[in-house]
Motif scaffolding. Structure first.
Motif, PDB file in Angstrom:
ATOM      1  N   VAL A 135      -2.732  -5.897 -16.693  1.00  0.00           N
ATOM      2  CA  VAL A 135      -2.736  -5.087 -17.916  1.00  0.00           C
ATOM      3  C   VAL A 135      -1.329  -4.901 -18.486  1.00  0.00           C
ATOM      4  CG1 VAL A 135      -4.837  -3.881 -17.267  1.00  0.00           C
ATOM      5  CG2 VAL A 135      -2.631  -2.909 -16.622  1.00  0.00           C
ATOM      6  N   MET A 136      -0.337  -5.573 -17.896  1.00  0.00           N
ATOM      7  CA  MET A 136       1.030  -5.527 -18.425  1.00  0.00           C
ATOM      8  C   MET A 136       1.420  -6.892 -18.954  1.00  0.00           C
ATOM      9  SD  MET A 136       3.213  -3.247 -15.675  1.00  0.00           S
ATOM     10  CE  MET A 136       4.759  -3.547 -16.543  1.00  0.00           C
ATOM     11  N   THR A 137       2.181  -6.932 -20.038  1.00  0.00           N
ATOM     12  CA  THR A 137       2.670  -8.204 -20.560  1.00  0.00           C
ATOM     13  C   THR A 137       3.688  -8.786 -19.590  1.00  0.00           C
ATOM     14  OG1 THR A 137       4.500  -7.213 -21.790  1.00  0.00           O
ATOM     15  CG2 THR A 137       2.365  -7.376 -22.918  1.00  0.00           C
ATOM     16  N   ILE A 138       3.874 -10.100 -19.677  1.00  0.00           N
ATOM     17  CA  ILE A 138       4.810 -10.748 -18.753  1.00  0.00           C
ATOM     18  C   ILE A 138       6.240 -10.260 -19.008  1.00  0.00           C
ATOM     19  CG2 ILE A 138       3.337 -12.749 -18.393  1.00  0.00           C
ATOM     20  CD1 ILE A 138       5.041 -14.310 -20.384  1.00  0.00           C
ATOM     21  N   GLY A 139       6.566  -9.991 -20.264  1.00  0.00           N
ATOM     22  CA  GLY A 139       7.899  -9.475 -20.573  1.00  0.00           C
ATOM     23  C   GLY A 139       8.145  -8.120 -19.934  1.00  0.00           C
ATOM     24  N   ASP A 140       7.157  -7.224 -20.016  1.00  0.00           N
ATOM     25  CA  ASP A 140       7.305  -5.894 -19.425  1.00  0.00           C
ATOM     26  C   ASP A 140       7.383  -5.957 -17.903  1.00  0.00           C
ATOM     27  OD1 ASP A 140       7.380  -4.607 -21.835  1.00  0.00           O
ATOM     28  OD2 ASP A 140       5.256  -4.044 -21.851  1.00  0.00           O
ATOM     29  N   GLN A 141       6.700  -6.916 -17.296  1.00  0.00           N
ATOM     30  CA  GLN A 141       6.729  -7.009 -15.834  1.00  0.00           C
ATOM     31  C   GLN A 141       8.101  -7.452 -15.332  1.00  0.00           C
ATOM     32  OE1 GLN A 141       3.139  -8.290 -13.700  1.00  0.00           O
ATOM     33  NE2 GLN A 141       2.186  -8.668 -15.688  1.00  0.00           N
ATOM     34  N   ILE A 142       8.749  -8.369 -16.061  1.00  0.00           N
ATOM     35  CA  ILE A 142      10.101  -8.767 -15.678  1.00  0.00           C
ATOM     36  C   ILE A 142      11.085  -7.635 -15.973  1.00  0.00           C
ATOM     37  CG2 ILE A 142      11.939 -10.464 -16.019  1.00  0.00           C
ATOM     38  CD1 ILE A 142       9.749 -12.423 -16.962  1.00  0.00           C
ATOM     39  N   ILE A 156      16.999  -9.602 -20.947  1.00  0.00           N
ATOM     40  CA  ILE A 156      17.098 -10.308 -19.664  1.00  0.00           C
ATOM     41  C   ILE A 156      15.792 -11.023 -19.347  1.00  0.00           C
ATOM     42  CG2 ILE A 156      17.389  -9.995 -17.172  1.00  0.00           C
ATOM     43  CD1 ILE A 156      19.278  -7.645 -17.826  1.00  0.00           C
ATOM     44  N   ALA A 157      14.666 -10.361 -19.652  1.00  0.00           N
ATOM     45  CA  ALA A 157      13.360 -10.983 -19.420  1.00  0.00           C
ATOM     46  C   ALA A 157      13.212 -12.269 -20.231  1.00  0.00           C
ATOM     47  CB  ALA A 157      12.242 -10.003 -19.777  1.00  0.00           C
ATOM     48  N   HIS A 207      -3.404 -13.567 -17.975  1.00  0.00           N
ATOM     49  CA  HIS A 207      -4.627 -14.354 -18.168  1.00  0.00           C
ATOM     50  C   HIS A 207      -4.486 -15.360 -19.310  1.00  0.00           C
ATOM     51  CE1 HIS A 207      -5.351 -11.086 -21.123  1.00  0.00           C
ATOM     52  NE2 HIS A 207      -5.962 -12.042 -21.814  1.00  0.00           N
ATOM     53  N   ASN A 208      -3.437 -15.247 -20.113  1.00  0.00           N
ATOM     54  CA  ASN A 208      -3.196 -16.211 -21.189  1.00  0.00           C
ATOM     55  C   ASN A 208      -2.498 -17.472 -20.687  1.00  0.00           C
ATOM     56  OD1 ASN A 208      -2.314 -13.409 -23.221  1.00  0.00           O
ATOM     57  ND2 ASN A 208      -4.259 -14.494 -23.279  1.00  0.00           N
ATOM     58  N   LEU A 209      -2.123 -17.496 -19.407  1.00  0.00           N
ATOM     59  CA  LEU A 209      -1.315 -18.584 -18.868  1.00  0.00           C
ATOM     60  C   LEU A 209      -2.087 -19.374 -17.820  1.00  0.00           C
ATOM     61  CD1 LEU A 209       1.980 -16.530 -18.303  1.00  0.00           C
ATOM     62  CD2 LEU A 209       1.361 -17.870 -20.318  1.00  0.00           C
ATOM     63  N   SER A 210      -1.653 -20.613 -17.592  1.00  0.00           N
ATOM     64  CA  SER A 210      -2.230 -21.431 -16.525  1.00  0.00           C
ATOM     65  C   SER A 210      -1.657 -20.990 -15.181  1.00  0.00           C
ATOM     66  CB  SER A 210      -1.905 -22.904 -16.760  1.00  0.00           C
ATOM     67  OG  SER A 210      -0.510 -23.132 -16.572  1.00  0.00           O
ATOM     68  N   GLY A 211      -2.189 -21.558 -14.098  1.00  0.00           N
ATOM     69  CA  GLY A 211      -1.704 -21.208 -12.764  1.00  0.00           C
ATOM     70  C   GLY A 211      -0.228 -21.509 -12.577  1.00  0.00           C
ATOM     71  N   GLY A 212       0.207 -22.681 -13.037  1.00  0.00           N
ATOM     72  CA  GLY A 212       1.614 -23.036 -12.909  1.00  0.00           C
ATOM     73  C   GLY A 212       2.508 -22.148 -13.753  1.00  0.00           C
ATOM     74  N   GLN A 213       2.046 -21.778 -14.950  1.00  0.00           N
ATOM     75  CA  GLN A 213       2.827 -20.887 -15.812  1.00  0.00           C
ATOM     76  C   GLN A 213       2.927 -19.490 -15.214  1.00  0.00           C
ATOM     77  OE1 GLN A 213       0.510 -21.409 -19.346  1.00  0.00           O
ATOM     78  NE2 GLN A 213       1.568 -23.294 -19.956  1.00  0.00           N
ATOM     79  N   ARG A 214       1.830 -19.007 -14.607  1.00  0.00           N
ATOM     80  CA  ARG A 214       1.895 -17.697 -13.946  1.00  0.00           C
ATOM     81  C   ARG A 214       2.868 -17.717 -12.780  1.00  0.00           C
ATOM     82  NH1 ARG A 214      -3.876 -17.457 -15.186  1.00  0.00           N
ATOM     83  NH2 ARG A 214      -4.376 -18.470 -13.211  1.00  0.00           N
ATOM     84  N   GLN A 215       2.911 -18.841 -12.059  1.00  0.00           N
ATOM     85  CA  GLN A 215       3.856 -18.929 -10.943  1.00  0.00           C
ATOM     86  C   GLN A 215       5.288 -18.914 -11.453  1.00  0.00           C
ATOM     87  OE1 GLN A 215       4.192 -17.946  -8.015  1.00  0.00           O
ATOM     88  NE2 GLN A 215       2.979 -19.432  -6.863  1.00  0.00           N
ATOM     89  N   ARG A 216       5.537 -19.480 -12.623  1.00  0.00           N
ATOM     90  CA  ARG A 216       6.869 -19.434 -13.214  1.00  0.00           C
ATOM     91  C   ARG A 216       7.250 -17.990 -13.581  1.00  0.00           C
ATOM     92  NH1 ARG A 216       8.896 -24.531 -15.322  1.00  0.00           N
ATOM     93  NH2 ARG A 216       7.480 -26.201 -14.723  1.00  0.00           N
ATOM     94  N   VAL A 217       6.271 -17.209 -14.047  1.00  0.00           N
ATOM     95  CA  VAL A 217       6.543 -15.792 -14.333  1.00  0.00           C
ATOM     96  C   VAL A 217       6.900 -15.063 -13.041  1.00  0.00           C
ATOM     97  CG1 VAL A 217       5.559 -13.625 -15.174  1.00  0.00           C
ATOM     98  CG2 VAL A 217       5.050 -15.774 -16.357  1.00  0.00           C
ATOM     99  N   ALA A 218       6.157 -15.341 -11.962  1.00  0.00           N
ATOM    100  CA  ALA A 218       6.444 -14.718 -10.669  1.00  0.00           C
ATOM    101  C   ALA A 218       7.849 -15.078 -10.190  1.00  0.00           C
ATOM    102  CB  ALA A 218       5.401 -15.140  -9.637  1.00  0.00           C
ATOM    103  N   ILE A 219       8.266 -16.315 -10.432  1.00  0.00           N
ATOM    104  CA  ILE A 219       9.622 -16.737 -10.060  1.00  0.00           C
ATOM    105  C   ILE A 219      10.649 -16.005 -10.917  1.00  0.00           C
ATOM    106  CG2 ILE A 219      11.217 -18.706 -10.073  1.00  0.00           C
ATOM    107  CD1 ILE A 219       8.779 -20.476  -9.395  1.00  0.00           C
ATOM    108  N   ILE A 256      10.380 -13.033 -12.197  1.00  0.00           N
ATOM    109  CA  ILE A 256      10.489 -11.664 -11.691  1.00  0.00           C
ATOM    110  C   ILE A 256      11.345 -11.625 -10.431  1.00  0.00           C
ATOM    111  CG2 ILE A 256       9.174  -9.751 -10.678  1.00  0.00           C
ATOM    112  CD1 ILE A 256       6.840 -10.560 -12.506  1.00  0.00           C
ATOM    113  N   ALA A 257      11.103 -12.577  -9.517  1.00  0.00           N
ATOM    114  CA  ALA A 257      11.830 -12.594  -8.246  1.00  0.00           C
ATOM    115  C   ALA A 257      13.316 -12.852  -8.437  1.00  0.00           C
ATOM    116  CB  ALA A 257      11.230 -13.645  -7.316  1.00  0.00           C
TER     117      ALA A 257
END
Length: 544
Positions: free
Chosen positions: A100-107, A125-126, A147-159, A161-162
């Motif tokens: 329920v959070m945008t990828i920008g807000d999560q980073i 920075i995000a 949910h707007n992203l593919s599996g590989g794109q979601r993994q890039r977001v996780a990277i 954040i890390a």
């Protein structure tokens, strides 16, 4: 001085000893692969560094990050370190990210927790981090949701954040297991590049030895909570005398023994003819977008005893094709036939009869089981497909016999799914599929999440069942190693179409379509990775 130093780390839960005197050092700029079977203690070691052990776990020993002692530190102190000094990338980004959070807000959230910056600065920075991981504006705006992203794109977001705060240590826990081969190669190259650019160290937790050989400098092999082998990647994978390491290497390219098949023969058990599956385009005020064609005029057939592989990248249409074949999605054109009869049939009784002949085994058996049901009820669920009811005693006898067929004990019928390992749960899923005596079983990424040893056992089981029971298989997978080891024919799918098909060994040895060549080149391969390391003369480099 070492960046990370672990000395005599022991973890126990109740009377069970999980980690036994683990000692490990990691230098800045170094990538260490932590390898072993499921249950070997890899992830538990990583979680101990972060202080994220289960509530009832007891830990002894020392974990030190530069001058900070992490073992025994308070939760507040550890929270200050997590994200800032240590970043973690989990296996499944869809569960690690907040839906329920945008990828920008999560980073930006990670940045603002550890730095006193404004929301605008954090979002800047995000944006920079998303650009670094290849999700560039304007296509990938900060306002997108997971949910707007593919599996590989979601993994890039996780990277992103890390790595947002450029931590000193990165822990990557099976970061590419669920990804197709081309996306996996991109993510590994990305991780390797970002770690080298930031001068960070990384612990790569994985059961895939080819992935370790592709990116790591050193490898640590674990078994039953102990380190049994360690050293440089080249030394361990080429010269190790440790029996367990040798077994893991052998199982990486495991080839199940199968009876001689004698070519395709008999009436096809499954026929797919000119199948089309479309999804409606986005609605607009004046003119809607044209429909998206996920499956585009696909045709093939499978004969008795035949094992057929279906491979391709995420989004190529594999899963949609499988759902349509199973009658879970309705096609816009074309037909699926089971033993020459349309499936699903026009009446319910005929559909139930045909559904007994085609079953499915999913990637995650735990997710496809009701955790409140015992194994007996899970397997017995498929008995509803029979017109005539059978007695409870007959049900029990058949369930126990089927459990023994797949290498389990008949008494396991009284246990719950959580009491089994991943490989054992997959055997239960296979037993559930076989209980109706099907002619063809579709396996949807059925072994991709298993370690090499368990995977080898499950593949041996499937090959044996095919030989003994005459079951045909449709393997839907991104794992080309599995396809090459067990299938007779392979179909390569791209953008909803079958772009190449043929005998498995012929396609792998002499691919004709450029897309097939790209897939094969991207697939992790232990021997090829070792030869590449030798050729470039620098074990830490990865081809870009």
């Amino acid at each position: 001085m070492s960046l990370l130093k672990i000395e005599k780390l022991c973890v126990s839960i109740g009377h069970a000893s999980i980690l036994k005197s683990i000692s490990l050092q990691l230098n800045a700029g170094e990538i260490v692969g932590l390898a072993g079977e499921s249950g070997s203690g890899k992830s538990m070691t990583a979680m101990a560094v972060l202080g994220l052990l289960p509530p009832k776990a007891n830990m002894s020993g020392t974990v030190k990050l530069e001058n900070a002692i992490l073992s025994g530190a308070s939760e507040n102190d550890l929270c200050a370190i997590r994200g800032r000094d240590i970043g973690i990338i989990f296996q499944e980004p869809m569960t690690a990210l907040n839906p329920v959070m945008t990828i920008g807000d999560q980073i930006a959230e990670t940045v603002r927790i550890h730095r006193k910056v404004s929301r605008t600065e954090a979002r800047t920075i995000a944006r920079e981090m998303l650009d670094r991981v290849g999700l560039r504006a304007p296509q990938f705006g900060l306002g997108r949701y997971p949910h707007n992203l593919s599996g590989g794109q979601r993994q890039r977001v996780a990277i992103a954040i890390a790595l947002a705060l450029k931590p000193k240590l990165i822990i990557a826990d099976e970061p590419t297991t669920a990804l197709d081969v081309t996306t996996q190669a991109e993510i590994l190259d990305l991780l390797n590049r970002l770690v080298r650019e930031d001068g960070a160290a990384m612990i790569l937790v994985t059961h895939d030895l080819a992935v370790v050989a592709q990116v790591a400098d050193r490898v640590v092999v674990m078994k039953h909570g102990e380190i049994v082998d360690e050293g440089s990647v080249d030394h361990v994978f080429r010269n190790s005398n440790n029996p367990y390491t040798v077994k893991l290497i052998k199982n990486t390219d495991h080839q199940p023994e199968r009876a001689e098949q004698g070519g395709r023969s008999g009436k096809p058990v499954l026929q797919v003819e000119q199948l089309v599956r479309e999804y409606a385009g986005r609605r607009k005020l004046l003119k809607p977008d044209p429909p998206f064609r996920a499956v585009d005029n696909v045709s093939f057939e499978i004969c008795p005893h035949e094992n057929v592989g279906l491979v391709g990248e995420s989004g190529c249409g594999k899963s949609t094709l499988l759902r349509t074949i199973l009658g879970l999605d309705a096609p816009q054109a074309g037909e699926v036939r089971v033993f020459g009869e349309s499936f699903p049939a026009r009446n319910l009784a005929k559909t139930k009869e045909l559904r007994r002949k085609i079953q499915v085994v999913f990637q995650d058996p735990f997710g496809s089981f009701d955790p409140r049901w015992r194994v007996e009820k899970i397997i017995a669920e498929n008995f509803h497909l029979y017109d005539r009811a059978i007695s409870s005693k007959q049900e029990r006898m058949r369930i126990e016999a089927m459990l023994e067929q797949v290498g389990l004990n008949g008494r396991d019928a009284d246990r719950f799914p959580h009491e089994f390992s991943g490989g054992q749960r997959q055997r239960i899923a296979i037993a559930r599929a076989l209980i109706t005596e099907p002619s063809v079983i579709a396996l949807d990424e059925a072994v991709s999440a298993l370690d090499v040893t368990v995977r080898a056992k499950v593949l041996d089981l499937l090959a044996d069942l095919s030989d003994r029971l005459g079951v045909a298989y449709l393997f839907v997978t991104h794992d080309l190693t599995v396809v090459r080891s067990i299938t007779d024919r392979v179909m390569v799918m791209k953008a909803g179409k079958i772009v190449e098909e043929g005998d498995t060994e012929a396609v792998f040895s002499n691919p004709q379509h450029p897309y097939t060549i790209d897939l094969l080149n991207a697939a992790p391969n232990l021997n090829r990775a070792l030869e590449r390391r030798k050729a470039i003369g620098h074990p830490t480099e990865v081809s870009q």
